[in-house]
Design a protein around this motif. Structure first.
Motif, PDB file in Angstrom:
ATOM      1  N   ARG A  37       3.322   0.635 -13.198  1.00 25.44           N
ATOM      2  CA  ARG A  37       4.575   1.404 -13.182  1.00 25.44           C
ATOM      3  C   ARG A  37       4.458   2.752 -13.910  1.00 25.44           C
ATOM      4  O   ARG A  37       5.302   3.626 -13.732  1.00 25.44           O
ATOM      5  CB  ARG A  37       5.740   0.597 -13.752  1.00 25.44           C
ATOM      6  CG  ARG A  37       5.611   0.179 -15.196  1.00 25.44           C
ATOM      7  CD  ARG A  37       6.918  -0.452 -15.680  1.00 25.44           C
ATOM      8  NE  ARG A  37       6.845  -0.931 -17.040  1.00 25.44           N
ATOM      9  CZ  ARG A  37       6.595  -2.183 -17.376  1.00 25.44           C
ATOM     10  NH1 ARG A  37       6.380  -3.088 -16.444  1.00 25.44           N
ATOM     11  NH2 ARG A  37       6.561  -2.542 -18.644  1.00 25.44           N
ATOM     12  N   ALA A  39       1.520   4.604 -13.722  1.00 22.10           N
ATOM     13  CA  ALA A  39       0.345   5.317 -13.202  1.00 22.10           C
ATOM     14  C   ALA A  39       0.700   6.717 -12.676  1.00 22.10           C
ATOM     15  O   ALA A  39       0.011   7.703 -12.988  1.00 22.10           O
ATOM     16  CB  ALA A  39      -0.328   4.487 -12.114  1.00 22.10           C
ATOM     17  N   GLU A  40       1.751   6.808 -11.905  1.00 20.44           N
ATOM     18  CA  GLU A  40       2.079   8.108 -11.297  1.00 20.44           C
ATOM     19  C   GLU A  40       2.395   9.157 -12.376  1.00 20.44           C
ATOM     20  O   GLU A  40       1.861  10.273 -12.346  1.00 20.44           O
ATOM     21  CB  GLU A  40       3.277   7.936 -10.360  1.00 20.44           C
ATOM     22  CG  GLU A  40       3.435   9.109  -9.419  1.00 20.44           C
ATOM     23  CD  GLU A  40       4.686   8.958  -8.550  1.00 20.44           C
ATOM     24  OE1 GLU A  40       5.068   7.804  -8.256  1.00 20.44           O
ATOM     25  OE2 GLU A  40       5.269  10.011  -8.206  1.00 20.44           O
ATOM     26  N   ARG A  43      -0.814  10.188 -14.142  1.00 22.47           N
ATOM     27  CA  ARG A  43      -1.665  11.095 -13.337  1.00 22.47           C
ATOM     28  C   ARG A  43      -1.120  12.516 -13.349  1.00 22.47           C
ATOM     29  O   ARG A  43      -1.875  13.479 -13.219  1.00 22.47           O
ATOM     30  CB  ARG A  43      -1.780  10.600 -11.888  1.00 22.47           C
ATOM     31  CG  ARG A  43      -2.639   9.381 -11.788  1.00 22.47           C
ATOM     32  CD  ARG A  43      -3.162   9.067 -10.387  1.00 22.47           C
ATOM     33  NE  ARG A  43      -4.045   7.918 -10.512  1.00 22.47           N
ATOM     34  CZ  ARG A  43      -3.665   6.641 -10.317  1.00 22.47           C
ATOM     35  NH1 ARG A  43      -2.435   6.355  -9.917  1.00 22.47           N
ATOM     36  NH2 ARG A  43      -4.529   5.663 -10.510  1.00 22.47           N
ATOM     37  N   ALA A  44       0.174  12.666 -13.523  1.00 23.85           N
ATOM     38  CA  ALA A  44       0.768  14.019 -13.538  1.00 23.85           C
ATOM     39  C   ALA A  44       0.398  14.770 -14.824  1.00 23.85           C
ATOM     40  O   ALA A  44       0.605  15.974 -14.926  1.00 23.85           O
ATOM     41  CB  ALA A  44       2.288  13.909 -13.413  1.00 23.85           C
ATOM     42  N   GLU A  69      -5.724   1.333 -13.154  1.00 24.28           N
ATOM     43  CA  GLU A  69      -4.591   0.408 -13.221  1.00 24.28           C
ATOM     44  C   GLU A  69      -5.016  -1.051 -13.317  1.00 24.28           C
ATOM     45  O   GLU A  69      -4.170  -1.924 -13.474  1.00 24.28           O
ATOM     46  CB  GLU A  69      -3.719   0.563 -11.967  1.00 24.28           C
ATOM     47  CG  GLU A  69      -3.082   1.915 -11.828  1.00 24.28           C
ATOM     48  CD  GLU A  69      -2.355   2.031 -10.491  1.00 24.28           C
ATOM     49  OE1 GLU A  69      -1.577   1.122 -10.155  1.00 24.28           O
ATOM     50  OE2 GLU A  69      -2.592   3.039  -9.804  1.00 24.28           O
TER      51      GLU A  69
END
Ligand SMILES: NC(=O)c1ccc[n+]([C@@H]2O[C@H](COP(=O)([O-])OP(=O)(O)OC[C@H]3O[C@@H](n4cnc5c(N)ncnc54)[C@H](OP(=O)(O)O)[C@@H]3O)[C@@H](O)[C@H]2O)c1
Length: 325
Positions: A37, A39-40, A43-44, A69
């Motif tokens: 939850r 990860a996105e 990555r930003a 992950e």
């Protein structure tokens, strides 16, 4: 050890990001292991806000790292260091730490957790000659603490003047950890025993926080309320348990529990470049499972050793809001 140490940071919260910043500045090859939850957002990349006593530094970007992950992804790679940037409670959840032990080969493990038995708990999974312990001397939090207060969105962190990030462990591995951090500008120092250095401050902080929560996170209510004496007695019990009743190591700490020292400590919090009361509320609400676990461990350990725990038990009673005098 590779030319650029390959570092896996488990958890990309307030602490993981700050260590990531210093390790990246030292040239380490950085990877975060996060829950799906997060990860996105990880990555930003992150925006970090260094705070100072009189002014704050410009915002900094932390990016260009990898994000994993799952433990299968971790197992496909080789690691020099694995840093546990999660709470004591998260460490004990499920069986993931055992899985990570199998996935991270011969890497050095770096633990930062404050609970009494975290180290013993990790030693079930990793041999002592691979485990380095660290003490966190900075404060970091999701910014802003309150709308319109402090820097913009991101993670703010403050390293108080003269703060030292102590580490202890097996000499060769300890040296690598301290060297990398110092290269990145972090005030890392070797210490004979971080567990001993942390014992009293952790006991004082966690009992105080439990009392502060009962006072609705307000310093004034805590100071003026009926609970101060009970918190002081519970702190005395926790210190005795955390230090195994070693008098030489507790005398100075017990002095800190005098009313004048308490008052000075409250005044000292005003020097911080953010609102300490709001930080304590936000941070210790976030890690409340850890605080409960720590208090529980003081009680269980004290009981096993026949040490007094009456005031700790009162503090820990379900729904305890007003503590016995
Ligand atoms: N921040 C400070 O000022 C400060 C100062 C001194 C000491 N510490 C200590 O440092 C520790 C971490 O604090 P923090 O402020 O960084 O907490 P945090 O912001 O909540 O960060 C921890 C992160 O780790 C994640 N996580 C938990 N279990 C995981 C797992 N198995 N795999 C991957 N990620 C996992 C959490 O995700 P979820 O939230 O989704 O579970 C969270 O994103 C605590 O023990 C705290 O007491 C913090």
């Amino acid at each position: 050890m590779s030319a650029r140490p390959r570092v896996l940071l488990v958890g990309a919260g307030s602490v993981g990001q700050v260590f990531g910043r210093f390790l990246a500045a030292a040239g380490c090859e950085l990877t975060f292991l996060v829950k799906a939850r997060h990860a996105e957002a990880t990555r930003a990349g992150f925006t970090l806000h260094p705070l100072g006593l009189v002014s704050r530094g410009p915002p900094e970007r932390l990016s260009g790292f990898e994000v994993l992950e799952s433990q299968d992804e971790v197992a496909r790679r080789t690691w020099d260091q694995v840093w546990f940037c999660v709470s004591s409670a998260a460490l004990r959840e499920g069986t993931w730490v055992g899985g990570l032990a199998r996935a991270t080969g011969e890497a050095t493990w770096v633990m930062l957790q404050p609970a009494l038995h975290d180290r013993e708990w990790l030693l079930q999974h990793v041999p002592e000659d691979r485990l380095v312990s660290g003490l966190i001397p900075f404060i970091s939090f999701a910014s802003p603490l309150k709308p319109g207060q402090g820097p913009g969105p991101g993670t703010a962190f403050w390293l108080p003047p003269l703060a030292r990030g102590l580490f202890s462990g097996p000499p060769g591995r300890l040296r690598e950890v301290v060297r990398a951090l110092r290269q990145g500008g972090y005030p890392a120092r070797e210490h004979p025993s971080v567990a001993q250095a942390m014992a009293v401050p952790s006991a004082v902080l966690n009992v105080f926080v439990t009392g502060l929560e009962a006072a609705d996170w307000r310093f004034a209510r805590f100071r003026e309320g009926p609970s101060v004496r009970a918190v002081r007695e519970a702190t005395r019990e926790a210190i005795a348990i955390a230090t195994g009743g070693h008098r030489g190591r507790t005398a100075w700490a017990v002095g800190l529990l005098r009313p004048l020292a308490f008052r000075l400590a409250f005044l000292g919090t005003r020097l911080a470049p953010f609102d300490m009361e709001t930080y304590l509320r936000a941070h210790f609400t976030k890690v409340s499972a850890q605080t409960r676990l720590m208090i529980r461990e003081y009680i269980d350990t004290g009981r096993d050793r026949g040490q007094p725990v009456r005031h700790l038990e009162a503090l820990n009673a379900p729904g305890a809001r007003t503590l016995p005098r």
